[in-house]
Scaffold this motif. Structure first.
Motif, PDB file in Angstrom:
ATOM      1  N   ILE A   6       0.838  -1.194   0.000  1.00 23.18           N
ATOM      2  CA  ILE A   6       0.000   0.000   0.000  1.00 23.18           C
ATOM      3  C   ILE A   6       0.866   1.234   0.000  1.00 23.18           C
ATOM      4  CG2 ILE A   6      -1.884  -1.114   1.244  1.00 23.18           C
ATOM      5  CD1 ILE A   6      -0.898   0.385   3.735  1.00 23.18           C
ATOM      6  N   VAL A  75      -6.284   8.603   9.390  1.00 23.43           N
ATOM      7  CA  VAL A  75      -5.366   7.596   8.835  1.00 23.43           C
ATOM      8  C   VAL A  75      -3.915   8.022   9.056  1.00 23.43           C
ATOM      9  CG1 VAL A  75      -4.537   6.561   6.690  1.00 23.43           C
ATOM     10  CG2 VAL A  75      -6.988   6.709   7.127  1.00 23.43           C
ATOM     11  N   ARG A 120      -9.306   0.879   4.167  1.00 20.51           N
ATOM     12  CA  ARG A 120      -8.203  -0.037   3.850  1.00 20.51           C
ATOM     13  C   ARG A 120      -8.696  -1.211   3.002  1.00 20.51           C
ATOM     14  NH1 ARG A 120      -3.503   2.645   4.608  1.00 20.51           N
ATOM     15  NH2 ARG A 120      -3.153   3.304   6.750  1.00 20.51           N
ATOM     16  N   VAL A 162      -0.824  -0.868   7.759  1.00 16.85           N
ATOM     17  CA  VAL A 162      -1.966  -1.760   7.978  1.00 16.85           C
ATOM     18  C   VAL A 162      -1.666  -2.730   9.111  1.00 16.85           C
ATOM     19  CG1 VAL A 162      -3.447  -3.513   6.953  1.00 16.85           C
ATOM     20  CG2 VAL A 162      -2.696  -1.577   5.578  1.00 16.85           C
ATOM     21  N   ILE A 183      -8.878  -7.551   6.677  1.00 14.81           N
ATOM     22  CA  ILE A 183      -7.900  -6.933   5.773  1.00 14.81           C
ATOM     23  C   ILE A 183      -6.858  -7.953   5.344  1.00 14.81           C
ATOM     24  CG2 ILE A 183      -6.153  -5.130   5.543  1.00 14.81           C
ATOM     25  CD1 ILE A 183      -7.695  -3.474   7.569  1.00 14.81           C
TER      26      ILE A 183
END
Length: 226
Positions: A6, A75, A120, A162, A183
């Motif tokens: 990511i 975030v 996410r 994450v 996730i």
């Protein structure tokens, strides 16, 4: 812990107003027709209807923008400082939104956590859809590894955003932590499906097209695990 491919920077919510089409129509002629119909039903002049619609659209855009800014700030701050250490006041200050307005969009801090998790999930789902466009399972896996490789410096310095977020949630437990497990679960399920498509462990034939895959093989199997 698996590091997900990511972007390390702030994530923005791609939000659209669910009522935008109903308010504005899909074309100029649709807008005019809608305003005339509203004028007939209400007895108000078309210019007033037009101003009302414009005001509603402005309110909708403002609400979307504020929520997006709050979520983006949440975030970024939780990545830098951790979820537990980040307060609603911190998020409001970073987003430049009055603290009292935060509760209009997020009643509790858990709701912000849920929004981060959903963001996410959506972002990683979009990434997997792009990887699925590759010709073969091997190339899809290489694209996945390439994404991690491209962010290696950021991951080495700050860690996986994450993974860190999910680990912290897991310690506290609760419904947000449970949802957050999706996730990695979804990501690992996708990776497993690609290996199954390769032939259940058959050795890859030929070099992978992604340079990151060759680099990972030199570093060893633990390069992207911590």
């Amino acid at each position: 812990m698996l590091s997900l491919a990511i972007d390390c920077g702030p994530m923005e919510e791609r939000a659209t107003c669910p009522h935008s089409n109903a308010l504005s129509g899909t074309s100029g002629s649709g807008i005019v027709a809608g305003q005339k119909k509203a004028a007939d039903l209400t007895g108000l002049p078309v210019p007033i209807i037009s101003k009302l619609v414009g005001g509603l659209m402005h309110m909708a855009r403002t609400n979307i923008d504020k929520r997006s800014r709050l979520l983006s700030a949440a975030v970024e701050l939780t990545y830098q400082n951790g979820f537990e250490a980040t307060s609603l006041a911190d998020i409001a200050r970073e987003a430049k939104v009055p603290l009292g307005n935060v509760y209009y969009y997020f009643k509790t801090k858990d709701e912000i956590g849920e929004a981060i998790v959903e963001l996410r999930l959506a972002k990683l789902s979009a990434q997997r859809q792009r990887w699925d466009e590759a010709e073969s399972p091997k190339d899809r896996l290489c694209a996945c590894v390439q994404g991690v490789f491209e962010n290696k410096d950021c991951l080495a310095q700050l860690g996986c955003s994450v993974g860190t977020f999910c680990s912290e949630l897991h310690k506290g437990g609760g419904s947000v932590a449970t949802r957050a497990t999706e996730i990695f679960a979804q990501h690992l399920a996708w990776i497993e499906s690609q290996f199954r498509a390769l032939g259940k462990g058959k050795r890859l034939q030929g070099p992978c097209r992604a340079p990151a895959f060759r680099h990972a093989r030199r570093l060893g199997p633990g390069s992207y695990l911590s």
